[in-house]
Design a protein around this motif. Structure first.
Motif: not given
Length: 508
Positions: A318, A353-355, A361, A366-367, A403
């Motif tokens: 992501n 994950s996007i993080a 974010q 999540e994306l 997003n």
């Protein structure tokens, strides 16, 4: 390889005879060797990651020992290699144990066996009985791959590995059926999996390298034996190499983008399949969704595309609109990596994950949601490239993704005259949203933050538009089962309708 150890995922594993082919030296777990191969379940195994024993059983140290014997003519080395080889055959009957589960693993093992076989044959080091026994086992490898091809709704590097293995096995065994099937798989994989600009659609740089190696191994041996590949195949293969050259940083390394299981086929492949070539300038790969901004010692790798694999996800993360940055001879902003697949699943999901990427974010979401460890529910990012221009004074690229109800638009400008980088983000969407901007720093950096300026040694980052900024702990994985601590910048803010922020990197 040195002495009696071989590196596997950063660990030194003993290759003294006898080898316990089903024992995981890292977790100390032993897989049942008498269990039918189809009965194994690895995804929910709470005790071990099967990739550890699979990696050893790829036998990538076989060609190394064979070359060492050819160089030294040391009989102890030859006897050791042959004893280990026979022990594998004896302890792994066809269709039993973990080493007959995945055709890709069977194919990579077969390629290494054939490479070692050919090296030893040059010095008549095998002898007729052993050569016949190894050939019989390789015939079993070929049959297993041929009848268990990893073909499904979407195909990836596994299916390609099946094809490369069949070419090698077919030529070794003199079986034209296997060669034809292998060549057809390579042609199909190039057509389906590789974009016109040479980017592998799995959206992972480590897997791009693996896929490039698999293609080249099939082509190198195939063409040596009279196989001809289509003009479109050869054109895309060259484009794959050009993308790989562009992705390389000034230090010869590549960004840590997408999944990385530290996979490769032959230890010796880099030396003759991927020769060092002149570094290229700034490049854009519109089909693959990647761009490289380069000037002197500055190298920025930008992902402005989809998640990967035509909406399946695969080995992509992501990480849309994320980037890696190398400057002043070192890594500055890094992708967090992969660490593992199945044993520590929460951490696997955390790192994809996007993080764990250098982007924004929205509302803690999540994306795109994950379906499982290797796929997503749907790719809703709708990536769009708005503008790009590269010249001797200035590189500029602007792209956006969807997003969670917010359109995130990112503009990157590299001012080559001022030795400065501008990173500008614009968010637009209805309603109130909580956002978190993150940058992950290389493990050897100790960033300091004062007011709106962050210092990375001699490089300064001036931040605009953020209400709350702090330096936090994070983790970084440079390879499979390799992990270390690093730092990250977190900047949180709330916006309604639209927000704009900017970071200015000033290089010395």
């Amino acid at each position: 390889m040195k002495n009696d150890v071989f590196p596997i995922f950063g660990f030194e594993v003993s290759i003294k005879h006898p080898i316990a082919w089903h024992h995981d030296p890292i977790s100390k777990y032993t897989w049942q060797k008498n269990q039918p191969s189809h009965a194994f379940s690895f995804i929910d195994s709470p005790k071990a990651d099967v990739k550890i024993v699979w990696e050893l059983s790829r036998c990538q140290f076989f060609p190394c020992l064979a070359l060492l014997y050819r160089k030294t003519q040391d009989e102890a080395i030859r006897e050791k290699l042959l004893a280990i080889w026979m022990s594998w055959i004896e302890e792994n009957p066809l269709n039993f144990g973990v080493h007959w589960v995945t055709p890709m693993e069977v194919a990579i093992r077969a390629i290494n066996w054939i490479a070692a076989f050919e090296i030893l044959s040059e010095t008549d080091a095998l002898g007729e009985p052993l050569a016949r026994r190894i050939s019989e086992s390789l015939a079993e490898h070929a049959t297993f791959i041929y009848w268990n091809l990893e073909f499904g709704k979407v195909t990836g590097n596994h299916y390609l590995a099946n094809g490369t293995g069949l070419i090698w096995l077919g030529l070794f065994l003199g079986r034209a059926t296997y060669v034809r099937k292998g060549k057809a798989i390579l042609e199909e994989s190039m057509r389906v999996q590789i974009y016109q600009d040479g980017v592998d659609y799995e959206k992972s740089l480590p897997y791009h390298k693996l896929v490039l190696e698999l293609f080249q191994l099939g082509v190198a041996l195939g063409m040596k034996n009279g196989l001809q590949f289509s003009a479109e195949f050869e054109k895309k293969l060259e484009q794959m190499k050009r993308f790989w050259d562009a992705a390389k940083k000034p230090n010869g390394k590549t960004p840590n983008v997408g999944d990385d299981d530290s996979g490769y086929v032959l230890v010796l492949s880099d030396s003759f399949l991927n020769p060092s070539r002149k570094q290229t300038g700034s490049r854009i790969f519109r089909d693959g969704g990647f761009a490289v901004l380069r000037h002197a010692e500055i190298h920025l790798f930008f992902d402005f595309g989809d998640i990967g694999m035509n909406g399946w996800g695969g080995h992509g993360h992501n990480d849309s609109l994320s980037f890696e940055l190398f400057a002043n001879g070192k890594n500055l902003i890094v992708d967090s990596g992969t660490y593992n697949y199945t044993l520590f699943q929460a951490e696997r999901q955390r790192l994809r994950s996007i993080a764990s990427h250098n982007t924004i974010q929205i509302d803690g979401k999540e994306l795109v949601p994950f379906r499982n460890l290797w796929s997503i529910q749907a790719d809703t990012t709708q990536p769009k490239l708005h503008e790009w221009s590269f010249d001797e004074n200035r590189d500029c690229i602007e792209a956006s993704v969807q997003n969670n109800g917010v359109r995130h638009r990112r503009r990157i400008v590299l001012d080559k005259k001022a030795n400065r980088l501008y990173l500008t983000d614009v968010l637009s969407g209805d309603g109130r949203h909580e956002a978190m901007f993150r940058l992950h720093f290389a493990p050897d950096l100790m960033p300091t933050l004062q007011n709106q300026t962050l210092q990375l040694g001699e490089i300064s980052l001036h931040c605009e538009g953020f209400s709350n900024m702090n330096i936090a702990d994070s983790i970084y994985s440079k390879g499979y089962y390799q992990k270390e601590a690093n730092k990250k910048l977190e900047a949180s803010f709330v916006f309604e309708t639209e927000w704009q922020g900017q970071i200015i990197f000033q290089f010395s």
